[in-house]
Design an enzyme around this catalytic site. Structure first.
Site, short mmCIF file in Angstrom:
data_model
loop_
_atom_site.label_atom_id
_atom_site.label_comp_id
_atom_site.label_asym_id
_atom_site.label_seq_id
_atom_site.Cartn_x
_atom_site.Cartn_y
_atom_site.Cartn_z
N HIS A 1 -13.14 -43.61 59.04
CA HIS A 1 -13.26 -43.87 57.82
C HIS A 1 -13.04 -45.41 57.79
O HIS A 1 -12.16 -46.19 58.41
CB HIS A 1 -11.91 -43.41 56.76
CG HIS A 1 -12.37 -43.48 55.47
ND1 HIS A 1 -11.95 -44.63 54.65
CD2 HIS A 1 -12.96 -42.68 54.64
CE1 HIS A 1 -12.53 -44.50 53.57
NE2 HIS A 1 -12.99 -43.23 53.28
N ASP B 1 -14.42 -34.88 54.81
CA ASP B 1 -15.76 -34.14 55.00
C ASP B 1 -15.60 -32.96 56.00
O ASP B 1 -16.45 -32.27 56.14
CB ASP B 1 -16.84 -34.99 55.23
CG ASP B 1 -17.24 -35.80 53.98
OD1 ASP B 1 -16.97 -35.62 53.14
OD2 ASP B 1 -17.71 -37.12 54.25
N1 ACO Z 1 -17.32 -40.91 65.67
C1 ACO Z 1 -17.62 -41.70 66.88
N2 ACO Z 1 -17.14 -42.99 66.89
C2 ACO Z 1 -16.87 -43.73 65.72
C3 ACO Z 1 -17.16 -43.00 64.51
C4 ACO Z 1 -17.35 -41.59 64.65
N3 ACO Z 1 -17.31 -40.67 63.40
N4 ACO Z 1 -16.82 -43.76 63.52
C5 ACO Z 1 -16.66 -44.88 63.96
N5 ACO Z 1 -16.68 -44.90 65.31
C6 ACO Z 1 -16.34 -45.84 66.17
C7 ACO Z 1 -17.52 -47.01 66.18
O1 ACO Z 1 -18.70 -46.69 67.15
C8 ACO Z 1 -16.78 -48.25 66.66
O2 ACO Z 1 -16.74 -48.28 67.87
P1 ACO Z 1 -16.82 -49.67 68.89
O3 ACO Z 1 -15.42 -50.46 68.37
O4 ACO Z 1 -16.44 -49.23 70.20
O5 ACO Z 1 -18.00 -50.13 68.44
C9 ACO Z 1 -15.56 -48.11 66.09
O6 ACO Z 1 -15.36 -46.52 66.02
C10 ACO Z 1 -15.24 -48.78 64.65
O7 ACO Z 1 -16.39 -48.10 63.75
P2 ACO Z 1 -17.01 -49.01 62.84
O8 ACO Z 1 -18.49 -48.40 62.81
O9 ACO Z 1 -16.81 -50.34 62.81
O10 ACO Z 1 -16.19 -48.24 61.26
P3 ACO Z 1 -16.77 -48.63 59.92
O11 ACO Z 1 -15.24 -48.54 59.12
O12 ACO Z 1 -17.77 -49.49 59.64
O13 ACO Z 1 -17.37 -47.02 59.76
C11 ACO Z 1 -17.64 -44.77 58.92
C12 ACO Z 1 -16.71 -45.91 58.91
C13 ACO Z 1 -19.06 -45.16 58.29
C14 ACO Z 1 -16.92 -43.87 57.87
C15 ACO Z 1 -17.80 -44.16 60.39
O14 ACO Z 1 -16.47 -44.02 60.79
C16 ACO Z 1 -18.72 -43.07 60.42
O15 ACO Z 1 -19.78 -43.27 60.48
N6 ACO Z 1 -17.88 -41.87 60.44
C17 ACO Z 1 -19.04 -40.66 60.47
C18 ACO Z 1 -19.59 -40.30 59.13
C19 ACO Z 1 -18.45 -39.86 58.22
O16 ACO Z 1 -17.69 -39.08 58.49
N7 ACO Z 1 -18.56 -40.53 56.73
C20 ACO Z 1 -17.81 -39.92 55.76
C21 ACO Z 1 -16.60 -41.27 55.30
S1 ACO Z 1 -15.67 -40.62 54.20
C22 ACO Z 1 -16.68 -40.46 52.94
O17 ACO Z 1 -17.48 -41.09 52.45
C23 ACO Z 1 -16.08 -39.47 51.94
#
Ligand code: ACO
Length: 425
Positions: A303, A360
């Site tokens: 998140h 989720d």
């Molecule tokens: N699975 C694996 N790796 C992940 C995930 C994940 N779900 N989420 C983030 N990471 C990793 C990224 O690859 C990144 O790794 P790195 O630093 O080695 O490059 C690191 O964790 C940081 O991630 P960011 O993408 O910079 O985090 P951001 O805050 O931009 O993204 C998000 C947040 C979009 C929610 C992301 O965690 C994601 O895509 N999760 C999966 C989708 C999801 O469950 N969304 C629901 C959100 S809650 C809602 O809307 C109710």
């Protein structure tokens, strides 16, 4: 903390006022910075930027805290009801008995849709995704209820807010029924908000529909858990759309479109589909390897704000167990989810990146057990989030400092050049 920050660029210094919140980080006010310095600030994903002032919802992502108007989400889920939370979000205080009765009546008596809406639904293809129907149908509300779209009139703003909260379950249930190929079911005024919604979704003409209080309570809790979440992507979309003076039906349709994305509300559908794809516990290690190799993400994890447990996920997991227990369902996907959570929480890849289950992760299993297909999950999210969107829209509108949202950019394209005719290129 000091009441101003000083930024030095070369031999020039700029004073930036520090504005204080009631809790959480203070902010550095850069509103006059461009006029003074000829420089923009740059923050494309809004990772360090507060886009507005708000009194509605507070999140401390490091501590895993979520408050609506100061009340912790776990207390609201345990003790309140969705309609009471709607009142709280919209008006800032919990209602007394008389206020709640009036509000309940106003919402209940706005649940019906104009009869011509039936024909509107029939224009969609049968296999249309229910979110596509939602985006279109909510946008079309202004064509049916043009008597409440004068955004400068507080009474019309209030009527639109009530209409949206009241009609969203009716539209969502119709999107579901249309998707299933079943006849629409009209709302009933003697039922509670959540019971009415479940009836509109699951009643069929061939038999009597029997309410189940445990499932009604679960539905209500799921709605509370999704009601608002500060300045997330869809809420910011609603605020930005509304900043131009657009009417609320158009703004909420914009919010629904943004919510549909898989990084936002679309993740609940994808999280369940991921669990289905994994299928059994023995496939988890291989799946985790794929995540670490960055082939795909672990949906329902991570998140932007929570770098700790999402407090909504904890409540959602409890509701999930209650629903499955009540229905006597032994879903193997729950076993996969629990094992996946255990492994992810002990694996350095996830620990280092502070990736915890979000709301989720367990909502999909719960909603599937209640009878909803995965394509409906984001629709339910949109239904519940409508009150958050409309409360934030209302707050923005009532703010005397409201300005049209107009971000600037760092331009890296071509500089000025002369047009060349096609035979000279
Ligand atoms: N699975 C694996 N790796 C992940 C995930 C994940 N779900 N989420 C983030 N990471 C990793 C990224 O690859 C990144 O790794 P790195 O630093 O080695 O490059 C690191 O964790 C940081 O991630 P960011 O993408 O910079 O985090 P951001 O805050 O931009 O993204 C998000 C947040 C979009 C929610 C992301 O965690 C994601 O895509 N999760 C999966 C989708 C999801 O469950 N969304 C629901 C959100 S809650 C809602 O809307 C109710």
């Amino acid at each position: 903390m000091a009441d101003k920050a000083t930024l030095t660029i070369g031999d020039q210094s700029f004073d930036l006022p520090i504005l204080k919140g009631t809790t959480g980080p203070d902010v550095m006010d850069v509103r006059k910075f461009y006029a003074d310095s000829d420089l923009f600030t740059f923050d494309p994903g809004f990772t360090s930027t507060a886009s507005c002032e708000s009194k509605i919802t507070f999140i401390d992502g490091d501590a895993g805290i979520l408050l609506h108007r100061g009340y912790p989400i776990d207390q609201l889920v345990e003790k309140s009801s969705f309609l009471e939370v709607c009142y709280l979000l919209l008006h800032g205080e919990l209602p007394n008995a008389a206020e709640f009765e009036t509000f309940d009546h106003n919402i209940t008596y706005h649940t019906m849709l104009h009869a011509q809406f039936d024909r509107f639904f029939e224009g969609f293809r049968r296999d249309a995704h229910p979110m596509a129907i939602m985006t279109g149908a909510v946008g079309a509300l202004s064509a049916f209820y043009a008597d409440s779209i004068n955004v400068d009139d507080p009474r019309e703003r209030e009527i639109s807010a009530h209409r949206l909260i009241a009609k969203m379950p009716t539209i969502a249930a119709r999107a579901f029924k249309y998707h299933m190929g079943q006849p629409f079911v009209s709302p009933r005024n003697n039922l509670s908000y959540s019971e009415n919604f479940l009836r509109m979704c699951f009643a069929v003409p061939a038999e009597d529909w029997v309410p189940n209080p445990i499932l009604t309570r679960a539905m209500d809790r799921i709605f509370i858990l999704h009601a608002d979440h500060e300045q997330n992507a869809s809420t910011s979309t609603v605020r930005l759309a509304g900043s131009s003076g657009a009417h609320p039906f158009a703004c909420i349709a914009a919010g629904i479109a943004c919510l549909w994305g898989p990084s936002h509300g679309g993740a609940n559908q994808e999280a369940l589909e991921m669990l289905e794809e994994i299928g059994t516990v023995d496939k988890i290690p291989e799946f985790i390897e794929g995540v670490k190799a960055r082939k795909y993400k672990l949906m329902g994890f991570g998140h932007r704000v929570y770098k700790n447990f999402d407090p909504r996920a904890t409540a959602m997991q409890k509701t999930c167990h209650e629903v499955l227990g009540e229905l006597g369902i032994n879903d193997p996907l729950l076993e996969v989810a629990m094992e996946l959570e255990k492994i992810a929480l002990s694996d350095p890849y996830f620990i280092e990146r502070k990736l915890y289950p979000n709301i989720d992760f367990y909502s999909g299993i719960t909603l599937r057990a209640m009878g909803f297909p995965s394509k409906m999950f984001t629709v339910l999210f949109a239904l519940a989030r409508t009150v958050g969107w409309i409360s934030q829209w209302k707050e923005m509108f009532e703010d005397p400092a409201r300005k049209i949202g107009r971000p600037r950019q760092l331009y890296t394209g071509a500089t000025q050049r002369d047009y060349a005719p096609i035979d000279k290129r």
